[in-house]
Design a protein around this motif. Structure first.
Motif, PDB file in Angstrom:
ATOM      1  N   GLN A   1      -1.413   4.251  -5.999  1.00  0.00           N
ATOM      2  CA  GLN A   1      -2.390   3.240  -5.611  1.00  0.00           C
ATOM      3  C   GLN A   1      -3.100   2.657  -6.839  1.00  0.00           C
ATOM      4  O   GLN A   1      -3.265   1.441  -6.969  1.00  0.00           O
TER       5      GLN A   1
ATOM      6  N   GLN B   1      -0.170   9.639  -3.858  1.00  0.00           N
ATOM      7  CA  GLN B   1      -0.833   8.514  -3.208  1.00  0.00           C
ATOM      8  C   GLN B   1      -1.877   7.879  -4.126  1.00  0.00           C
ATOM      9  O   GLN B   1      -1.883   6.659  -4.323  1.00  0.00           O
TER      10      GLN B   1
ATOM     11  N   LYS C   1       0.851  -1.191   0.000  1.00  0.00           N
ATOM     12  CA  LYS C   1       0.000   0.000   0.000  1.00  0.00           C
ATOM     13  C   LYS C   1       0.891   1.249   0.000  1.00  0.00           C
ATOM     14  O   LYS C   1       1.805   1.356   0.832  1.00  0.00           O
TER      15      LYS C   1
END
Length: 436
Positions: free
Chosen positions: A428, A424, A212
């Protein structure tokens, strides 16, 4: 096909028409425009004297462009180049894919003399898939005269807090001197090489153990904010366009009080023929965050490899064996002096008293390389290896996109928080597409 190669495949099919590698006795080398490679090109006549049946063509490119073009060619089997200049990021990935020809050298080459960490990074299932031309970690270079003038003493192991304060004190706009020069040019191997190493030293990481992305963490926020604020306060004008070569020129011209970058810069900043501050440079290890012990040192080497698509593999291997040999090192020493030989690849170089005497950066370089641990690049556990990169195929595409976001923040076109939020979400999304 992973995201590393999807973006360039169409362009490659259109561009790979006249393939220079098809001409017998002619090899085409794609290389980066750094000082050691330019010097190698200048010595081509020495190679052709010994091998008059081999003609060498050079394609010299800026770092980001080189990566794009060789990735395009290798992913499509284009055969445009016979020798590629690539890093220890690409070699194990491309070797496993069968895109590179394995290398075997005779005993005189002395493969066992290659530094173990460098050799290991170029070996896949016991086979060597590239030969190292130069190797590096990262360290801090600073102007000893400016530190003395400002009443500052550089610690043996500086913290970022010290570096930030010193850079602001050393900035002298009237004299055209920036307190510090750092990479800002977008690219996974340009600004993100430095920013990733900085983030590692802050305890940040690209991914947790479940893959992640971690750009929404406090450690990334602190590292990125420090970087952008420092460059705005104490960096040179146009910092978001500066990569290794641009900052090297600024430092050589006396326009940077400090510079943190590749240890290969050592020979160029201390070369009196090209550097106005050659006798005023000190070297220390890559800084740490106060309270943490991770220096964030990277481990990188530029290597020469043969694509499996080359039609002239035997001639290409002959050149690689020459350019990465002990004899080549001695040749450079005879022409340019020991301080200017390619560093960071062979144990014997760091046991050579002539080199150690001539190169004030030799011991700091070896110390930085020894301190680098690519199996544990940051403070917390991670599922990947690599210092200034993440050793997965998708990183080239993701790292370049994130580098563009950081360059925009540095240029004042977005905030640090916006850059991190976009990093981010983008990372992702790409990791999900890749099946992580």
């Amino acid at each position: 096909m992973s995201s590393l190669f999807r973006v360039t495949a169409v362009a490659a099919l259109a561009s790979c028409t006249a393939l220079s590698g098809a001409m017998a006795g002619t090899i085409t080398i794609a290389t980066v425009n750094n000082g050691d490679m330019i010097r190698m090109q200048g010595l081509t006549d020495e190679f052709t004297k010994a091998h008059p049946d081999i003609t060498v063509n050079w394609v010299t490119l800026e770092e980001n462009t080189l990566r794009e073009r060789v990735t395009t060619d290798i992913a499509t089997g284009g055969g445009q180049y016979d020798i590629l200049t690539i890093g220890n990021y690409e070699v194990p990935i491309w070797g496993k894919q069968g895109w590179l020809a394995p290398l075997e050298f005779d005993a005189a080459y002395d493969v066992d003399d290659l530094l173990p960490a460098i050799r290991g990074g170029l070996t896949v299932e016991g086979k060597l898939y590239a030969a190292p031309f130069n190797g590096e970690s990262a360290f801090l270079m600073y102007r000893t005269d400016l530190f003395e003038k400002a009443g500052l003493t550089m610690p043996d192991s500086p913290t970022w807090e010290f570096i930030g304060d010193a850079a602001r004190k050393l900035t002298d706009a009237s004299a055209g001197v920036a307190g510090i020069c750092l990479r800002g040019k977008a690219g996974w191997g340009e600004n993100m090489a430095f920013v990733t190493a900085l983030a590692n030293s802050y305890g940040a990481r690209w991914f947790d153990m479940d893959w992640k992305p971690q750009f929404d963490t406090e450690a990334w926020h602190d590292a990125a904010t420090f970087y952008v604020d420092l460059m705005k306060d104490a960096g040179p004008a146009g910092a978001s366009s500066n990569g290794f070569n641009e900052n090297l020129t600024l430092f050589q011209q006396g326009k940077c009080a400090m510079w943190i970058d590749a240890t290969t810069a050592g020979s160029f900043v201390t070369d009196p023929k090209n550097s106005t501050v050659a006798d005023k440079v000190g070297f220390v290890i890559f800084p740490t965050k106060e309270g943490l012990s991770n220096h964030g040192n990277w481990l990188w080497n530029w290597n020469l490899a043969i694509p499996a698509s080359s039609k002239n593999q035997a001639d290409a291997k002959t050149f690689i064996e020459w350019a990465t040999s002990k004899d080549y090192t001695a040749l450079v020493a005879s022409k340019e002096g020991w301080a200017n030989v390619p560093p960071g690849t062979r144990t014997s170089l760091y046991e050579n008293p002539e080199y150690l005497k001539a190169a004030p950066f030799a011991a700091p370089t070896k110390a930085a390389m020894d301190a680098a641990d690519t199996t544990k690049p940051t403070v917390d556990e991670v599922p990947y290896t690599g210092g200034q990169f993440v050793a997965i195929p998708e990183f080239q595409s993701i790292g370049t996109t994130v580098g563009q976001l950081f360059a925009s923040a540095l240029a004042g076109q977005s905030s640090v928080d916006d850059a991190l939020a976009q990093a981010q979400s983008t990372t992702q999304r790409e990791m999900r597409r890749a099946g992580y």
